[in-house]
Design a protein around this motif. Structure first.
Motif, mmCIF file in Angstrom:
data_model
loop_
_atom_site.group_PDB
_atom_site.id
_atom_site.type_symbol
_atom_site.label_atom_id
_atom_site.label_comp_id
_atom_site.label_asym_id
_atom_site.label_seq_id
_atom_site.Cartn_x
_atom_site.Cartn_y
_atom_site.Cartn_z
ATOM 1 N N GLY A 193 -9.306 2.705 -1.206
ATOM 2 C CA GLY A 193 -9.628 2.292 -2.562
ATOM 3 C C GLY A 193 -8.380 1.951 -3.346
ATOM 4 N N PHE A 194 -7.348 2.772 -3.201
ATOM 5 C CA PHE A 194 -6.103 2.556 -3.935
ATOM 6 C C PHE A 194 -5.398 1.279 -3.485
ATOM 7 C CE2 PHE A 194 -1.472 2.997 -4.156
ATOM 8 C CZ PHE A 194 -1.299 3.211 -5.520
ATOM 9 N N SER A 195 -5.263 1.079 -2.167
ATOM 10 C CA SER A 195 -4.504 -0.081 -1.686
ATOM 11 C C SER A 195 -5.226 -1.388 -1.967
ATOM 12 C CB SER A 195 -4.215 0.050 -0.189
ATOM 13 O OG SER A 195 -5.404 -0.066 0.581
ATOM 14 N N LEU B 52 -5.606 -6.521 -4.819
ATOM 15 C CA LEU B 52 -6.353 -7.416 -5.705
ATOM 16 C C LEU B 52 -5.568 -7.696 -6.982
ATOM 17 C CD1 LEU B 52 -9.964 -5.982 -5.370
ATOM 18 C CD2 LEU B 52 -9.369 -8.398 -5.076
ATOM 19 N N SER B 53 -5.007 -6.654 -7.569
ATOM 20 C CA SER B 53 -4.265 -6.799 -8.823
ATOM 21 C C SER B 53 -3.065 -7.713 -8.645
ATOM 22 C CB SER B 53 -3.808 -5.426 -9.338
ATOM 23 O OG SER B 53 -4.915 -4.602 -9.647
ATOM 24 N N VAL C 127 -6.919 -4.844 -12.257
ATOM 25 C CA VAL C 127 -8.239 -4.598 -11.674
ATOM 26 C C VAL C 127 -8.715 -3.181 -11.993
ATOM 27 C CG1 VAL C 127 -9.488 -4.374 -9.483
ATOM 28 C CG2 VAL C 127 -7.914 -6.289 -9.846
ATOM 29 N N LEU C 128 -9.993 -3.059 -12.337
ATOM 30 C CA LEU C 128 -10.623 -1.768 -12.570
ATOM 31 C C LEU C 128 -11.376 -1.357 -11.315
ATOM 32 C CD1 LEU C 128 -11.546 0.560 -14.456
ATOM 33 C CD2 LEU C 128 -13.461 -0.913 -15.143
ATOM 34 N N CYS D 24 -13.697 -4.445 -10.398
ATOM 35 C CA CYS D 24 -13.828 -5.470 -11.431
ATOM 36 C C CYS D 24 -12.502 -6.219 -11.492
ATOM 37 C CB CYS D 24 -14.149 -4.820 -12.775
ATOM 38 S SG CYS D 24 -14.080 -5.944 -14.180
ATOM 39 N N ALA D 25 -12.503 -7.456 -10.999
ATOM 40 C CA ALA D 25 -11.247 -8.180 -10.785
ATOM 41 C C ALA D 25 -11.039 -9.354 -11.729
ATOM 42 C CB ALA D 25 -11.174 -8.657 -9.338
ATOM 43 N N GLY D 26 -11.862 -9.455 -12.783
ATOM 44 C CA GLY D 26 -11.654 -10.502 -13.785
ATOM 45 C C GLY D 26 -12.493 -11.741 -13.537
ATOM 46 N N HIS D 27 -13.248 -12.146 -14.556
ATOM 47 C CA HIS D 27 -14.080 -13.345 -14.418
ATOM 48 C C HIS D 27 -13.208 -14.589 -14.213
ATOM 49 C CE1 HIS D 27 -18.203 -15.124 -15.586
ATOM 50 N NE2 HIS D 27 -17.504 -16.056 -14.973
#
Length: 249
Positions: free
Chosen positions: A142-144, A149-150, A157-158, A214-217
């Motif tokens: 989950g962390f990596s 993604l970020s 990213v959330l 949640c990676a941004g619209h």
């Protein structure tokens, strides 16, 4: 090189398979401008800022993923909508918008290109949606995955889920597809990625054990329109400029 408005509209309709989609907005030419097009500006959303960029680039057309005239919105042309359309008409600029056809395209679609950016392997589609399923590239937690993604999307990213959990299988759909999390849960994947998040999304993710990112619209949907512009430039020899105007959601 120059392309006619009609030729461009017909080509895009065929190439993006517009007739295959039942959408929330019209796909294709939304505001009519110059008959001849020499320069195109592309962007995610037809905001006033993007229109001003098109004017500055002396473009005859704007090509976007998020255009106008959405289902359920007020039909009157007042306020911000009037200002945008009036600016387009004053400068004789065409506006072309392609929503779901650009999300779901098998070559230049937002979903396919997000996978390509992240190195994910596509294995299939997500139930009855335009989302995709597949596997991540190598070993992820989950962390990596949040970090990758970020960094890839240049977006904070959330992540809803335990950081140390292993993630192998994944589903995703760009933009405002957070409610497809239910299909991802049914598909039995480890994680689901989309662009936005709602209050209900948090509870579904926590109670199901499926990680949600949640990676941004805007961040997840910039690749399709950029690639489409590059495709048009190569095919027709016209000047196409992608303008990235990031937003924090």
């Amino acid at each position: 090189m120059v392309i006619s408005r009609t030729e461009l509209a017909n080509y895009l309709s065929s190439f993006l398979k517009v007739d295959m989609y039942k959408d929330y907005c019209p796909n294709g030419l939304q505001v009519e401008g110059s008959m001849e097009i020499e320069r195109i500006v592309t962007g995610v959303t037809a905001s006033q800022r993007l229109i001003e960029e098109a004017i500055a680039h002396n473009a005859q057309a704007i090509l976007v993923h998020h255009g106008y005239f959405w289902k359920g919105e007020s039909p009157v042309v007042t306020g911000i909508k009037r200002t945008r359309i009036a600016t387009l008409l004053e400068h004789n600029i065409n506006l072309f918008g392609y929503h779901l056809p650009l999300d779901g395209h098998d070559e230049l679609g937002n979903n396919v290109l997000l996978a390509r950016q992240m190195g994910w392997t596509v294995s299939g589609t997500l139930a009855d949606t335009i989302g995709l399923t597949g596997r991540v590239d190598g070993n992820e937690t989950g962390f990596s995955l949040k970090r990758k993604l970020s960094e890839t999307l240049d977006f904070d990213v959330l992540h809803i889920g335990e950081e140390q959990d292993d993630i192998e299988t994944i589903a995703w759909c760009t933009g405002g597809a957070q409610d497809y999390l239910e299909q991802a849960i049914d598909a039995g994947v480890d994680a689901f990625v989309s662009g936005e998040i709602s209050e209900r999304t948090v509870h579904l993710a926590e109670e199901s054990g499926v990680h949600y990112f949640c990676a941004g619209h805007h961040a997840t949907e910039r690749y399709g329109i950029q690639a489409l512009g590059e495709h048009l430039a190569k095919r027709f020899g016209i000047d196409v400029q992608f303008i990235d105007l990031p937003i924090p959601v």
